[in-house]
Structures are given as C-alpha cells and as structure tokens.
Write an enzyme that holds these catalytic residues in place. Sequence first.
Site, PDB file in Angstrom:
ATOM      1  N   LYS A 199      -5.476  26.667  50.857  1.00 43.28           N
ATOM      2  CA  LYS A 199      -4.565  26.968  51.975  1.00 43.28           C
ATOM      3  C   LYS A 199      -4.682  25.815  52.968  1.00 43.28           C
ATOM      4  CE  LYS A 199      -3.950  28.263  55.830  1.00 43.28           C
ATOM      5  NZ  LYS A 199      -3.280  27.485  56.910  1.00 43.28           N
TER       6      LYS A 199
ATOM      7  N   SER B 108     -12.358  25.281  62.893  1.00 43.51           N
ATOM      8  CA  SER B 108     -13.028  25.492  64.174  1.00 43.51           C
ATOM      9  C   SER B 108     -14.071  26.610  64.090  1.00 43.51           C
ATOM     10  CB  SER B 108     -11.979  25.841  65.232  1.00 43.51           C
ATOM     11  OG  SER B 108     -11.319  27.024  64.851  1.00 43.51           O
TER      12      SER B 108
ATOM     13  N   GLU C 267     -17.720  25.188  57.402  1.00 44.10           N
ATOM     14  CA  GLU C 267     -17.963  23.849  57.964  1.00 44.10           C
ATOM     15  C   GLU C 267     -17.172  23.798  59.259  1.00 44.10           C
ATOM     16  OE1 GLU C 267     -19.946  21.630  56.679  1.00 44.10           O
ATOM     17  OE2 GLU C 267     -20.161  22.294  54.606  1.00 44.10           O
TER      18      GLU C 267
ATOM     19  N   CYS D   3     -14.795  16.060  62.932  1.00 42.47           N
ATOM     20  CA  CYS D   3     -15.819  17.070  63.198  1.00 42.47           C
ATOM     21  C   CYS D   3     -17.129  16.403  63.592  1.00 42.47           C
ATOM     22  CB  CYS D   3     -16.010  17.948  61.981  1.00 42.47           C
ATOM     23  SG  CYS D   3     -16.272  17.012  60.494  1.00 42.47           S
TER      24      CYS D   3
ATOM     25  N   GLU E 145     -15.822  20.880  72.355  1.00 49.92           N
ATOM     26  CA  GLU E 145     -15.265  19.937  71.382  1.00 49.92           C
ATOM     27  C   GLU E 145     -13.821  19.642  71.770  1.00 49.92           C
ATOM     28  OE1 GLU E 145     -14.301  21.383  67.389  1.00 49.92           O
ATOM     29  OE2 GLU E 145     -15.257  19.599  66.581  1.00 49.92           O
TER      30      GLU E 145
END
Length: 496
Positions: A190, A243, A265, A300, A399
Amino acid sequence: MSRTHAEWQQLAATLGIEGRLFIDGEYAHAHDSRTFNCINPATGDKLAEVAWSAAADVDAAVAAARRAFESGVWSGLPPLKRGKILKRFAALIRQHRDELALLETLDMGKPIGDSTTVDVPGAAYCVEWFAEAIDKVGGEVAPVDPKLVGLVTREPVGVVAAVVPWNFPILMASWKFGPALAAGNAVIVKPSEKSPLTAIRLAGLAKQAGIPDGIFQVLPGGGDVGKLLALHMGVDCIAFTGSTAVGKLIAGYAAQSNLKRVWLELGGKSPNIILEDCPDLARAARTAAGAIYYNMGEMCTAGSRVLVQRSIKERFLEEFRKAAQRYYPADPLDPAAGMGAIVDQIQFDKVLSYIDQGRGEGATLICGGQATQVESKGYFIEPTAFDCPHPDLTICREEIFGPVLSVITFDSIDEAVRIANDTEYGLAAAVWTANVSTAHQVSRRLRAGTVWVNCYDEGGDMNLPFGGFKQSGNGRDKSLHALEKYTELKSTLIKL
Ligand code: NAP
Ligand code: MG
C-alpha cells in the site's frame, strides 16, 4: 547513460503512466471506479489519475494472496528457484531504471540524480540481496534428548501487508517486499497516496519476472486502505514505515483484529554531535548539511539536531553556511539539483509553520528560512538552519521532515549525551571525535538503532540492520535479521 535536464524533460513529456491497482496478476480499476489525482510537486501539474482501492479491492487482494500462498506456487518452490525469479525481478528494475527514477521524481519531487543513483538501484540491490540469501540461511538441529530429533525451522508468516511512506517510495517498499518475498510470503503493498507510481509500475515488472499471480499486489489509495489492511483478519503481518502517530494506530488495529505481527519503522529526531576534537570540521559541516538537506530533509534518519561544542561553534557554523548553499533547490529534473520540491502543499505548509515557530520561540536564523521559486508553482523551501538558545524549543523536539536544522550548543560530553537521548525517538545518531575511546564510549551511550562515528548516512550495505529504539519503532529492515519479521519459528520434535 546520464541524461541532460532537457532530455529528462522530454522523456517526462512522453512518459506513459499506469495508475490502476494490481490484484491477482492483473491491473484493474478500483471496484467503485474511484480515483485520485497524482500531482507533480515541482509544478503543481496533474500527472495521472490513480485508483483509490475500495474495501472490496482489499478483500479481493487478501483472498488472492491467501489462495496463492496456500497453493504453494511460491512458498513451495525450491529456494534456488524463488531466488532466480527474484533476481530476474531485480534485473528488470535495473533495466527500467530511468523510467522508474523519472516516475519517482515526478511523483514526489526528489532530484533525478538521486532517483537514478540511490532509490532505483537501491531497490534492485535489496531484491537481489535477499534473492541471494534465501538458499544460504537454514534452520537448526537442537541438542535434545537422543531419543528425539529436534528441528527448528523458519516458515513464511503468510500474507504480508506493507504500508509505506512517500519519502523513499520504491526503496522503502523494497525493504519490505524484498525479504518478505524471499521468505516465501504473499505481499500486498500500500503506497502513500502522495507517491503511488513506482509501486504500481513494479507490479507489472514482478509479473514479467515470473512472480506468480497473487504473490505481489499493489493497492494504491489513502490511509483508509492502510487501515483496512491493518484491521483485516486475513492479513498475518503488517510491515509499516511512516510516522509514529500512525504506527501507534496500526498497533491498535492489530490488537483489535487478529494480533497480526506488527513491524514499525517510524520517525526520528536524530542528534549529530560535533565534539571539539572533531578530526575535520569542514567535512563534518558538509556532512551535517547533507544529513539534513538530502532528500529535502524528508528523511527518517535526518540529522535534524546538530549538537556542537561551544569552543568550535563559530567555525562550524561558518563552514556549515557554505555547505548549505549546495542544497539550494532547483527543478528536480535538473541533474545538478541539490534539493528538489517538498512532496505536497500539506508538507510544505507544515515545514513553513515550523520555521515560523522557530523564529517565534527565539531561535536565530543561520541560513534560509523561506519558500523559494514561487513562480514555478512548486513547493520549494530554502535550506534552513536555526541557532537554538536551548534544546526544548518545539523545532528541537518535533520531527519536521523538511530542510530545517536545529543547532544546539553544549559544553561537556555528558551534557551532549543527555540532550541527544532526551527524545521520544531513537532511530539514528552520530558523533564526531578524533579520540577512539570517546567514539566508543559515546556511541555506547547513545540510544539509537544506528550510530555513525565521523560520518552520517553511511552504509548502503544491505547487511546492516536498520530500525529504531524507543518510539522510532521495532524490528529491523535490511540484513538477515529482516527475514525474522516475515517468518515464524517452528520447533518440530520427532520421537525415534
Ligand atoms: P504516515 O502519514 O504515517 O504514512 C505512512 C503510510 O501509512 C502511508 O502509506 C499512509 O497513507 C498510511 N496511513 C496513513 N494513515 C493510516 C492509518 N490510519 N492506517 C493505516 N495506514 C495509514 O507517514 P508519511 O508522512 O508517509 O511518512 C513520513 C514519516 O515516515 C516520518 O515520520 C518518517 O520519519 C517516517 N519514516 C520512517 C522511516 C524508517 O525507516 N524509520 C523511513 C521513512 C520514513 P497515505 O499517505 O496515503 O495517507
Ligand atoms: Mg505525488
């Protein structure tokens, strides 16, 4: 062969784009014919209409995956044979490098020079690496009572859903489907609605390589499609990159449904510590700029917090300002572009609002700070850095996922380690020092899945596990450890 800016533009103008989903070996429209517009973030132009998978499509894909998995057409192949098909898939990805790289760049705005040299070859390398690994890792014979034979084997977990982000669309997808396919699973990818095009194209290449129908499927659409997969009783494992907020939802969906295996992750706010005995300050500054501006900071592992010792701060900043200029954004189709466009309006607004917040909370601009090339209608932001009065500013803690660096000053190593670890994340960290003992001591104390010493973002090698401590996730992509995510351990005891 490398192309010029004009040649890439020409190729883009004539590129055919597939926007349909891929179920059971066939491209098809969504069950309810729903589509969404795929936009080029460098121009605002519509690239394609893409299928928005319906609940019925999710059910159909899961059913096809289950059938294919249980039939043994894939999991039952001798590993050598499965490996050969996957190597063909890797070779096809390489052969289609320019087409895939162009799709990636048009779709999410990264420089074409990166798509051609990092993302697409990186995906091919991942698939090839796991293809080569599968006939080399075996099980164990356990030392049990001599009247027994105790076998420990690894078996594919079954139907794997891979829900992936838009910052490295083809590469992050390959880090999931590479090991999952190698281990014998059926995989449903996806992609993010911000960047579905390469995953869709890969499905055709997978079929061409000989991967059986139902074993590799692609369901484009939004978060609702990811949610349907994460809640599905027919999915055995969900491998997610994205996220931390959505990662928590995914863990909840698994708990609410069938306790499918969940591998996450997630985000980061990684510290890059420059100690005063840094062996090469100019290189540290150039590397620090790359660590935050590569891929427009949509990383990331972005080195989004530089922690610099007070005695060398001014010299570091001087070098850093020069290094940041290399990343001034340009048309992503220009092979010389240092940075491209931010992925979409939402992310663009988010990054600019963090820049405002930095100014508002008393940080001082070191460079950048604005949107640029507004006449292009693209989402371009200057490489930006702030000198932060203390490490508790919002821009030092959250972030941003954009080209915005926070610089924090410290006096002692203990203070640096404390600030570095004072975060909910633990994806990556770096330390710069000429002292080998300091290097070991500090890296041991840093709570992160990857620690770099006197470098950043090194290690394209597939044999290094990649993932996070704390709320940066669980499990590891890359390396043989990744196979652990997509297999179950079985103990078989035979009485003699
Ligand atoms: P995101 O918003 O969490 O989305 C990730 C994926 O999840 C997308 O495919 C998204 O679909 C889907 N999704 C959204 N809501 C969902 C829900 N409720 N249920 C199931 N799926 C859902 O993250 P992103 O903005 O794409 O990516 C940026 C984040 O990824 C950053 O935090 C970054 O640090 C992290 N990241 C981590 C790594 C790593 O290896 N640790 C690597 C790269 C990125 P739509 O996009 O279509 O909504
Ligand atoms: Mg797009």
